[in-house]
Design a protein around this motif. Structure first.
Motif, PDB file in Angstrom:
ATOM      1  N   ALA A  43     -14.075  41.204  45.398  1.00 49.28           N
ATOM      2  CA  ALA A  43     -13.513  41.910  44.572  1.00 49.28           C
ATOM      3  C   ALA A  43     -13.024  42.897  45.450  1.00 49.28           C
ATOM      4  N   GLU A  44     -14.449  43.639  45.690  1.00 50.27           N
ATOM      5  CA  GLU A  44     -14.097  45.079  46.392  1.00 50.27           C
ATOM      6  C   GLU A  44     -13.309  45.346  47.754  1.00 50.27           C
ATOM      7  N   ASN A  45     -13.747  44.142  48.505  1.00 48.18           N
ATOM      8  CA  ASN A  45     -12.681  44.340  49.741  1.00 48.18           C
ATOM      9  C   ASN A  45     -11.450  43.561  49.770  1.00 48.18           C
ATOM     10  N   CYS A  46     -11.192  42.768  49.278  1.00 46.26           N
ATOM     11  CA  CYS A  46     -10.147  41.316  48.865  1.00 46.26           C
ATOM     12  C   CYS A  46      -9.799  41.212  47.703  1.00 46.26           C
ATOM     13  N   PRO A  47      -8.558  42.361  47.118  1.00 45.05           N
ATOM     14  CA  PRO A  47      -7.823  42.517  45.511  1.00 45.05           C
ATOM     15  C   PRO A  47      -7.267  41.183  45.491  1.00 45.05           C
ATOM     16  N   SER A  48      -6.919  40.944  44.286  1.00 43.26           N
ATOM     17  CA  SER A  48      -5.840  39.844  44.662  1.00 43.26           C
ATOM     18  C   SER A  48      -4.445  39.945  44.926  1.00 43.26           C
ATOM     19  N   PRO A  49      -3.705  39.512  45.180  1.00 35.75           N
ATOM     20  CA  PRO A  49      -2.595  39.647  45.902  1.00 35.75           C
ATOM     21  C   PRO A  49      -1.310  39.674  44.416  1.00 35.75           C
ATOM     22  N   ASP A  50      -0.690  40.284  44.211  1.00 42.48           N
ATOM     23  CA  ASP A  50       0.389  40.118  43.749  1.00 42.48           C
ATOM     24  C   ASP A  50       1.767  39.689  44.143  1.00 42.48           C
ATOM     25  N   LEU A  51       1.565  38.478  43.382  1.00 46.42           N
ATOM     26  CA  LEU A  51       3.019  37.160  43.442  1.00 46.42           C
ATOM     27  C   LEU A  51       3.919  37.530  42.764  1.00 46.42           C
ATOM     28  N   SER A  52       3.408  38.421  41.620  1.00 44.39           N
ATOM     29  CA  SER A  52       5.171  38.791  40.921  1.00 44.39           C
ATOM     30  C   SER A  52       6.505  39.863  42.239  1.00 44.39           C
ATOM     31  N   GLY A  53       7.216  39.104  42.351  1.00 46.96           N
ATOM     32  CA  GLY A  53       8.302  39.745  42.667  1.00 46.96           C
ATOM     33  C   GLY A  53       9.472  38.896  43.479  1.00 46.96           C
ATOM     34  N   ASP A  54      10.156  39.147  44.866  1.00 48.79           N
ATOM     35  CA  ASP A  54      10.727  38.662  45.476  1.00 48.79           C
ATOM     36  C   ASP A  54      10.648  38.206  46.463  1.00 48.79           C
ATOM     37  N   GLN A  55      11.321  37.001  47.419  1.00 44.38           N
ATOM     38  CA  GLN A  55      10.534  36.231  48.348  1.00 44.38           C
ATOM     39  C   GLN A  55      10.503  37.554  50.028  1.00 44.38           C
ATOM     40  N   ALA A  56      11.035  38.225  49.919  1.00 44.25           N
ATOM     41  CA  ALA A  56      11.155  39.613  50.871  1.00 44.25           C
ATOM     42  C   ALA A  56       9.278  40.004  50.203  1.00 44.25           C
ATOM     43  N   ALA A  57       9.258  40.494  49.558  1.00 44.66           N
ATOM     44  CA  ALA A  57       8.239  41.246  49.317  1.00 44.66           C
ATOM     45  C   ALA A  57       6.526  39.857  49.572  1.00 44.66           C
ATOM     46  N   LEU A  58       7.198  39.231  49.119  1.00 45.94           N
ATOM     47  CA  LEU A  58       5.571  37.739  49.885  1.00 45.94           C
ATOM     48  C   LEU A  58       5.674  37.763  50.696  1.00 45.94           C
ATOM     49  N   MET A  59       6.504  37.545  51.766  1.00 41.13           N
ATOM     50  CA  MET A  59       6.394  37.745  53.070  1.00 41.13           C
ATOM     51  C   MET A  59       5.798  38.746  53.617  1.00 41.13           C
ATOM     52  N   GLU A  60       6.588  39.997  53.463  1.00 38.58           N
ATOM     53  CA  GLU A  60       5.543  41.063  53.343  1.00 38.58           C
ATOM     54  C   GLU A  60       3.541  41.139  52.856  1.00 38.58           C
ATOM     55  N   ILE A  61       3.258  40.386  52.018  1.00 32.29           N
ATOM     56  CA  ILE A  61       2.355  40.531  51.778  1.00 32.29           C
ATOM     57  C   ILE A  61       1.579  39.283  52.742  1.00 32.29           C
ATOM     58  N   CYS A  62       2.524  38.402  53.130  1.00 34.48           N
ATOM     59  CA  CYS A  62       1.909  36.661  54.292  1.00 34.48           C
ATOM     60  C   CYS A  62       2.177  37.695  55.217  1.00 34.48           C
ATOM     61  N   LYS A  63       2.702  38.553  55.911  1.00 37.62           N
ATOM     62  CA  LYS A  63       2.271  39.263  57.271  1.00 37.62           C
ATOM     63  C   LYS A  63       0.806  39.859  57.289  1.00 37.62           C
ATOM     64  N   LYS A  64       0.954  41.080  55.652  1.00 40.32           N
ATOM     65  CA  LYS A  64      -0.006  41.541  55.781  1.00 40.32           C
ATOM     66  C   LYS A  64      -1.476  41.278  55.890  1.00 40.32           C
ATOM     67  N   LEU A  65      -1.409  40.055  55.084  1.00 41.11           N
ATOM     68  CA  LEU A  65      -2.425  38.918  55.253  1.00 41.11           C
ATOM     69  C   LEU A  65      -3.001  37.755  56.192  1.00 41.11           C
ATOM     70  N   GLN A  66      -1.961  37.661  57.615  1.00 42.12           N
ATOM     71  CA  GLN A  66      -2.104  37.272  58.769  1.00 42.12           C
ATOM     72  C   GLN A  66      -2.650  38.336  59.156  1.00 42.12           C
ATOM     73  N   GLN A  67      -1.982  39.993  59.727  1.00 41.09           N
ATOM     74  CA  GLN A  67      -2.855  41.028  60.389  1.00 41.09           C
ATOM     75  C   GLN A  67      -4.228  41.263  59.785  1.00 41.09           C
ATOM     76  N   ALA A  68      -4.738  40.993  58.448  1.00 43.28           N
ATOM     77  CA  ALA A  68      -5.813  40.946  58.492  1.00 43.28           C
ATOM     78  C   ALA A  68      -6.950  39.544  58.511  1.00 43.28           C
ATOM     79  N   ILE A  69      -6.596  38.966  59.161  1.00 45.22           N
ATOM     80  CA  ILE A  69      -6.907  37.687  59.327  1.00 45.22           C
ATOM     81  C   ILE A  69      -7.294  37.363  60.986  1.00 45.22           C
ATOM     82  N   ASP A  70      -5.961  38.453  61.865  1.00 50.34           N
ATOM     83  CA  ASP A  70      -6.129  38.115  63.501  1.00 50.34           C
ATOM     84  C   ASP A  70      -7.335  39.489  63.454  1.00 50.34           C
ATOM     85  N   LYS A  71      -6.830  40.379  62.387  1.00 53.13           N
ATOM     86  CA  LYS A  71      -8.059  41.418  63.021  1.00 53.13           C
ATOM     87  C   LYS A  71      -9.503  40.451  63.037  1.00 53.13           C
ATOM     88  N   ILE A  72     -10.111  39.929  61.866  1.00 51.79           N
ATOM     89  CA  ILE A  72     -11.455  39.375  61.559  1.00 51.79           C
ATOM     90  C   ILE A  72     -11.980  38.730  62.778  1.00 51.79           C
TER      91      ILE A  72
END
Length: 172
Positions: A43-72
């Protein structure tokens, strides 16, 4: 003198079962605490993503998650490499300690075993070896030498014979 009272077996078994129940309760409580700690961390480090929005916003969220996974993944790989290096160093140091200490030979134990049993243990049960060396020797009969008893006769008689010989040489 302190008298030690012995515990009955039923009392001992009862106490043992109580200890096992308490230990089982502690394990369950520890599991619950670990689960709560995981949930708090997520809950502290991985807040639930806001999935409401258009497809471009969802793609941006996916890219951020992928970068976080790469760092980990990079951090995990680095820590695994460090642990592996430390393990090899520990193994090398253990070998050096053994080399410095030297190999100590254990004290030999006294074994009561016959030669036949020893050879059978070394060669296995297939080979029949007999260590009775006397059985392989030839029988030799002793020959008793009989000495003539005439020569060993009475010593006085021998002296008289010598005296007679002496007389014979003197007379001639």
């Amino acid at each position: 003198m302190s008298e030690v009272k012995k515990m009955t077996s039923s009392r001992r078994h009862h106490l043992k079962s109580l200890m096992l129940q308490i230990a089982a309760d502690w394990i369950e409580q520890e599991k619950k605490e670990v689960e709560l700690a995981k949930e708090a961390y997520m809950a502290e480090n991985c807040p639930s993503p806001d999935l409401s929005g258009d497809q471009a916003a969802l793609m941006e969220i996916c890219k951020k998650l992928q970068q976080a996974i790469d760092k980990i993944d990079e951090a995990r790989y680095d820590t695994e490499a460090k642990v592996q290096k430390a393990d090899t160093e520990i193994d090398d140091l253990k070998l050096k300690v053994v080399e410095l200490a030297g190999v100590k030979k254990p004290a030999l134990k006294k074994v009561r075993m016959s030669a036949d049993a020893m050879l059978q243990a070394l060669l296995g049960g297939k080979h029949k070896v007999n260590m009775d060396l006397r059985a392989n020797l030839k029988q030799v009969k002793k020959e008793v030498k009989e000495e003539p008893t005439e020569a060993v006769g009475d010593w006085r008689k021998n002296i008289e014979d010598k005296a007679d010989r002496k007389k014979m040489f003197e007379t001639s």
